[in-house]
Structure formats: structure tokens, C-alpha cells
Design an enzyme around this catalytic site. Structure first.
Site, PDB file in Angstrom:
ATOM      1  N   GLU A 263       0.759  -1.282  -0.021  1.00 30.96           N
ATOM      2  CA  GLU A 263       0.067   0.121  -0.122  1.00 30.96           C
ATOM      3  C   GLU A 263       0.815   1.092   0.076  1.00 30.96           C
ATOM      4  OE1 GLU A 263      -0.587  -2.616   1.846  1.00 30.96           O
ATOM      5  OE2 GLU A 263      -2.582  -3.238   1.817  1.00 30.96           O
TER       6      GLU A 263
ATOM      7  N   PHE B  69     -11.482  -7.424  13.967  1.00 38.03           N
ATOM      8  CA  PHE B  69     -10.429  -7.640  13.171  1.00 38.03           C
ATOM      9  C   PHE B  69     -10.145  -6.647  12.062  1.00 38.03           C
ATOM     10  CE2 PHE B  69      -9.095 -10.154   9.259  1.00 38.03           C
ATOM     11  CZ  PHE B  69      -7.702 -10.298   9.502  1.00 38.03           C
ATOM     12  N   GLN B  70      -8.866  -6.344  11.971  1.00 39.34           N
ATOM     13  CA  GLN B  70      -8.233  -5.326  11.195  1.00 39.34           C
ATOM     14  C   GLN B  70      -8.974  -3.843  11.193  1.00 39.34           C
ATOM     15  OE1 GLN B  70      -8.228  -6.802   7.015  1.00 39.34           O
ATOM     16  NE2 GLN B  70      -6.113  -7.779   7.575  1.00 39.34           N
TER      17      GLN B  70
ATOM     18  N   LYS C 222     -17.637  -0.781   5.935  1.00 35.61           N
ATOM     19  CA  LYS C 222     -17.975  -2.224   4.901  1.00 35.61           C
ATOM     20  C   LYS C 222     -19.650  -1.968   4.949  1.00 35.61           C
ATOM     21  CE  LYS C 222     -16.823  -6.716   3.408  1.00 35.61           C
ATOM     22  NZ  LYS C 222     -16.239  -7.837   3.932  1.00 35.61           N
TER      23      LYS C 222
ATOM     24  N   MET D  25      24.050   9.208   2.226  1.00 35.97           N
ATOM     25  CA  MET D  25      23.723  10.510   2.833  1.00 35.97           C
ATOM     26  C   MET D  25      24.036  10.524   4.646  1.00 35.97           C
ATOM     27  SD  MET D  25      23.260  13.572   2.440  1.00 35.97           S
ATOM     28  CE  MET D  25      22.400  14.089   0.820  1.00 35.97           C
TER      29      MET D  25
END
Ligand SMILES: Cc1ncc(C[n+]2csc(CCOP(=O)(O)OP(=O)(O)O)c2C)c(N)n1
Ligand SMILES: [Mg+2]
Length: 608
Positions: free
Chosen positions: A91, A153-154, A203, A518
Site C-alpha cells: 500500500e 479484526f483489522q 463495509k 547521505m
């Protein structure tokens, strides 16, 4: 692409356009004809379909994302959509690809993720877009409303997590309005000062039935700022510019975002005012122009930093005066009266005091200034002085026979082998600075990098987004080059799988110094050379890795191999990775140490 959806959009418009923004308008023109006053002819039946209808009506053409439980209804609705969905490996990659897509097209990029880890994986990319004021819309799935707060969940409080790094975010409450909310979020991302917006989509909301087709997308009332600055303020600034002995333009990323590069060129050339840019402003003004002084700041050119230090009238447009630009505020443009043009009043006198604040759109205000300034400032000597600094402090590097390949040479080789419209993306580190220093940028939206957040790993997914943007704009012949570091590449190289799957014509040039260079440079300069956790001599062989992904892989060790490798990679129709083994000891110079004075830049390591 769904033929039905594509057809229905074309039928709505009398003159089908290739421009996504015009497509959105075409949809608007027909809104009144629709029984619901909506923009789409296909009736929606669920919240998710309403979300997709809103995106289509707003003109979204491409989406980047990863599937998952809570976002599945939206993906299901995308199944028949005209929007091209590009599945990314991670993602974070989706967010960076969307960000870069937006930078190149000038329209908000779109990314999708599921709830919980999907949403939190987006956060770095959203924060990156926020710091760079890039227009982007993120859509995240969420657990059903009745489970919110139960540690389901999630479940993650995505709205809470992303509130500090979005321009605005929304929690969708019901199916009937969710399409309008998404349309509003899309528009809000681009009005005024652009930035990322997010809509969290429970959802149940996306699954719920609705026949409410979203209306034409519009930003909230009052969110569109007045593009013009107050005329009395413009007049006062114009007098200051006319009377300046040493005027200097400083063009920032806002000039590019406002599509004001033409206005910027016209203003500077009309009044023969030398121009420097910020790093995000690279491309706003052609670097090969005789008034151009390239970009300023920590690793900017010596001549740009000298000009900033000695100007008596700084005309700063679309910049937030980041500390990497200013160094110490006390020593920044110490002799200058500052004219500051910005669309966001919150930026006025935030970091640098503005003597002449001009709040408005960069292009509009530059046009106002061009009309208001009556005489060209008497600045022949100043222009000569700027030219002299250009000759005194050129960007250089040495190529001794007994030292390994220099990374700057690689950047120059690509610049010479490609056209002006080539898009460059980067990771973060030394390679990013060399890509900015040793490439001559002449067009806006060709420099695509992570500035404010400084996100290692931005380069590869940004190249994916930039390639798809150029293709969507009907410009498949433009080259897309990613200059990456070995450390940066290792962070997001999985997106190479996407470039292979989609057969995207991108070239990734890894400037492999087997260091997070760097950091190594700072350790040598400020930590007595203790290379704690910066030596990356455990790197895999990137050319072989590229081949494992199905891309073209090339390894380069010496100068004579550079040109043939560049040629082969550019000729290859698909993703290519060149693993350039470059000098691990090379440093980025000049350098203004953090918080230092821009006029006191180090030209060699021992001056740090
Ligand atoms: C995600 C992230 N982690 C850590 C850093 C700190 N950091 C800044 S530059 C840099 C070195 C990057 O190494 P590499 O990609 O190999 O580029 P190089 O400097 O060697 O060209 C690091 C670790 C960062 N900018 N971003
Ligand atoms: Mg490195």
C-alpha cells in the site's frame, strides 16, 4: 476498462475529450438531464457503486491499491468501471504511485487500501503527499460501523491516525451520501493549496443499498480561495520591485501546482530578474535560461545561495520556506525585503517574515504583478554579479582514473541521452541530490521526488505512477527514469513486480554506493567518521534481482560501460534496472550545514 461504462461516458459528452478534467465537466453538463440530477447514466444500487460513480464523474481514470476484506465491496464495484485499477505490491507503493500520478497529470492521484494494515501502510505515502502539498485521494475500507470501537479484526482508527497528515478526512456515515462525500474529497484535494484527503468507508456503508446517484463532485462551499491578491498590496509590492537594486525570484513547488510556470517565466523575463527555485520548484523555470540560477538550499548551487544572501528584494512564490531551503532563518536573505506570494495565508510569515504578503493563486498574482510593475529594476550590475557567481561556483566533480565511477556522471549520461520532457523520479539520499544537481530541468512536472518528508523508497513506485500518468495523458514516448539509492531501492523494490506485470517502460538507475550514503556523509562530517549502521555492503545483486522479477538487469562498474547500458535500457520496451556501482566515498557538495548560513556553503569535505 468496462466498455459499457466507457460508452456511457462518451455518449454523455457531445465532444469526447481526452482531458480528464474536461471529462468531469462533460459529466457535469449532463447532470441536469439525469432524473436524479446525478452525473452518471448507470443507476447505482449500493454505496460502493455510488463511490465508483462519484470517482468516474470526478474524472478519475487510474487507481492504485491493494485488495482486502473491508474494501472488497468498492473493488467489486470497480469491476465494471472505466477506471483502470493497478494492483500494487504494497500500500505504501500505492500511495506513492498515486502521488506521482497526480504530480505528473495535475489531477489528484487515487489510492485504495483495506482497513487496519492496509490503511496504516498508506500513511507514509499520505504524509509524504501532505508535506509536499500533492493532491491525492485515499479510500480506505473500514470494519462495519457496528464493530467500530470493538477492536474488531483489522480495525484501526484510520481517521484518527491520518488526521494530522491529511488536508481533511472523512468517515462515511451512510450509503445514500457516500458518493457525494467521495466526490467532495476528490475536489477538496485540489482546490486552493492541494493536499491529500481520505475517506474511510465502513463495509456496511459500501454494501448497503442505495439508489442515490452522486451529484457532480464539488468542493465544500467556501473552500475555493480567491485567486487574486488585494490590488493595493500588489501595488505596494510592485513599487518595492521597481526600486530594487538586486531583485531575485524564488519559485517554489506552488508555481508548478498552480500551473503558473508560464506566468513565472513571463514575469522574470519581462523585468529581467534572476531566478532561483526551491527543490520542489525544480522545473518551474528552465534551468538553461540565462536568468536561471538553479535551485537553492542545503545542497543547492553556490550561486543560488549567494544570490539569496545578497538580494535586496526576494520575490518568493509558492514556497513555505522549509528549513532545508533557508538554513538559519537569521541568515536567510538578510538584506532583502520579502514579497511572499502564497495561496495559503497560514504560510505568510510562518518561517520568514513577509514584508509584502500577497495571498492568492501563483499564476493570477504573478500576472497581477506583471501588470503592476511599471519599470524594469535597474539591476545590470546585479545580473552581472549573478553570472560571475555562476562562473565562480559551478557544480563540478572530478573523475580521476584511480577512483570508481562517479554517480554524477551517470546522471549526466541519462540527461544527454533523453529528451526535455523526460520524467525523473528519485529515492531519498545523495543520489536524489545528484539527480537534482546534474540534470538540467526545463519543464514543470518532470521532477518527481519526495521533499518535505524525505521518504526513502519513493522512487520506484513513483516511477510506476509517473509512467501510467504519461500513458494516460497520451504521451507514451516520454521516458521515465528513476534514480534510486541502494538503500532506497531495497525499501520498495517489490513494486518492480508491478512494472513487469504491466510492462511499464521505466528505467531504474540504482546509484549503488553500498552505503546509506547521505548518512555516511553526515557521519564523516559530524560524527568523526563512525559508520554506525550505514555500511550496506550486504546488498544483493540488483541486476540479478531485476531478472528474477522479469525485468532487464544490467550491472555497470566502469565509465566505458555507462553509455551502452543507458542506451540498452532506454531501448528496452519494459522495465530495466541498471545497478551502477559508484564511488562509495563520493559526497554531495556544496553543502550548507543544517541551520547554517546559505552564503557559507562548504565546497569541500574539509570545510564542513
Ligand atoms: C524511510 C526513511 N528512513 C530513513 C531515512 C534517513 N535517511 C536519509 S538519506 C538516507 C540514506 C539513503 O540511502 P540510499 O538510498 O542508499 O541513498 P544514498 O544516500 O546512498 O544515495 C537515510 C537512511 C529516510 N530519509 N527515510
Ligand atoms: Mg546508497
Amino acid at each position: 476498462m468496462s466498455d459499457t461504462a466507457a460508452r456511457s461516458r462518451e455518449e454523455e459528452s457531445e465532444e469526447p475529450s481526452e482531458n480528464p478534467a474536461e471529462d468531469g465537466n462533460a459529466a457535469e453538463r449532463t447532470a441536469d438531464d439525469h432524473p436524479d440530477g446525478g452525473a452518471e447514466t448507470t443507476p447505482v444500487t449500493t454505496g460502493a457503486e455510488s463511490v465508483v460513480a462519484a470517482l468516474e464523474a470526478a474524472g478519475a481514470e487510474t487507481a492504485f491499491g491493494v485488495q482486502g476484506g473491508a474494501i472488497m465491496p468498492v473493488y467489486d464495484a470497480l469491476y465494471g468501471s472505466s477506471i483502470r485499477h493497478v494492483t500494487m505490491a504494497h500500500e505504501q507503493g500505492a500511495a506513492h504511485a498515486a502521488d506521482a500520478y497526480g504530480v505528473v497529470t495535475g489531477e489528484p492521484g487515487l489510492c485504495l487500501a483495506t482497513s487496519g494494515p492496509g490503511a496504516t501502510n498508506l500513511v507514509t505515502g499520505i504524509a509524504d503527499a501532505d508535506m509536499d502539498s500533492d493532491a491525492m485521494l485515499a479510500l480506505t475500507g473500514q470494519v462495519p460501523t457496528e464493530f467500530v470501537g470493538n477492536d474488531a479484526f483489522q480495525e484501526t482508527d484510520t481517521v484518527g491516525v491520518t488526521r494530522p497528515v491529511t488536508k481533511h478526512n472523512y468517515f462515511a456515515g451512510e450509503a445514500d451520501s457516500v458518493g457525494d462525500v467521495v466526490g467532495e474529497a476528490f475536489e477538496l484535494a485540489k482546490v486552493g493549496r492541494p493536499g491529500p484527503t481520505l475517506v474511510d468507508l465502513p463495509k456496511d456503508v459500501t454494501l448497503d443499498e442505495t439508489d442515490e446517484t452522486p451529484g457532480p463532485a464539488s468542493a465544500p462551499p467556501g473552500s475555493e480561495p480567491d485567486p487574486s491578491a488585494r490590488q493595493d498590496a500588489v501595488e505596494a509590492a510592485a513599487r518595492a520591485i521597481e526600486n530594487a537594486d538586486r531583485p531575485l525570484c524564488l519559485f517554489g513547488g506552488g508555481v508548478i501546482k498552480a500551473n503558473a510556470s508560464d506566468a513565472a517565466r513571463s514575469f522574470a523575463r519581462t523585468y529581467e530578474i534572476p531566478v532561483t527555485t526551491t527543490m520542489p520548484g525544480i522545473g518551474s523555470y528552465p534551468e538553461d535560461d540565462e536568468l536561471a540560477l538553479s535551485w537553492a538550499g542545503m545542497h543547492g548551487t553556490g550561486y543560488a545561495n549567494m544570490a539569496i544572501t545578497h538580494t535586496d528584494c526576494l520575490i518568493a512564490v509558492g514556497t513555505r520556506f522549509d528549513d532545508r531551503l533557508t538554513g538559519g532563518i537569521d541568515t536567510f536573505a538578510p538584506e532583502a525585503e520579502v514579497v511572499h506570494v502564497d495561496i495559503d495565508p497560514a504560510e505568510i510569515s510562518k518561517n520568514v517574515h513577509a514584508d509584502y504578503p500577497l495571498i492568492g493563486d501563483a499564476g493570477t498574482v504573478l500576472d497581477q504583478l506583471t501588470a503592476a510593475v511599471r519599470t524594469t529594476p535597474d539591476a545590470d550590475e546585479w545580473r552581472e554579479q549573478c553570472q560571475e557567481w555562476k562562473e565562480t561556483y559551478p557544480l563540478t566533480y572530478a573523475t580521476p582514473d584511480d577512483e570508481p565511477l562517479k554517480p554524477q556522471f551517470v546522471v549526466e549520461a541519462f540527461d544527454e541521452a533523453t529528451d526535455d520532457d523526460t520524467i525523473v523520479t528519485t529515492g531519498v539520499g545523495q543520489h536524489q541530490m545528484w539527480a537534482a544537481q546534474f540534470w538540467t530541468y526545463t519543464e514543470p512536472r518532470t521532477w518527481v521526488s519526495s521533499h518535505g518528508l524525505g521518504t526513502m523508497g519513493y522512487g520506484v513506485p513513483a516511477a510506476v505512477g509517473a509512467r501510467l500518468a504519461a500513458d494516460a495523458m497520451g504521451e507514451p514516448d516520454r521516458d521515465v527514469i528513476c534514480f534510486d539509492g541502494d538503500g532506497s531501492f531495497l525499501m520498495t523494490m517489490q513494486e518492480l513486480s508491478v512494472a513487469v506485470r504491466e510492462n511499464l517502460d521505466v528505467t531504474i538507475a540504482v546509484l549503488n554506493n553500498e552505503y546509506i550514503g547521505m548518512v555516511r556523509q553526515w557521519q564523516d562530517a559530524f560524527f568523526e567518521g563512525r559508520h554506525m549502521a550505514s555500511d550496506y555492503n550486504w546488498m544483493p545483486e540488483f541486476d540479478k534481482l531485476a531478472e528474477a522479477f522479469g525485468a532487464l538487469g544490467i550491472r555497470v562498474d566502469g565509465y566505458e560501460e555507462v553509455a551502452p547500458a543507458v542506451e540498452e535500457a532506454l531501448a528496452y520496451d519494459g522495465p530495466a534496472v541498471i545497478d551502477f556501482h559508484v564511488d562509495p566515498a563520493e559526497n554531495v557538495l556544496p553543502m550548507v550545514p543544517s541551520g547554517g548560513a546559505n552564503g557559507r556553503f562548504a565546497l569541500a569535505e574539509d570545510q564542513l
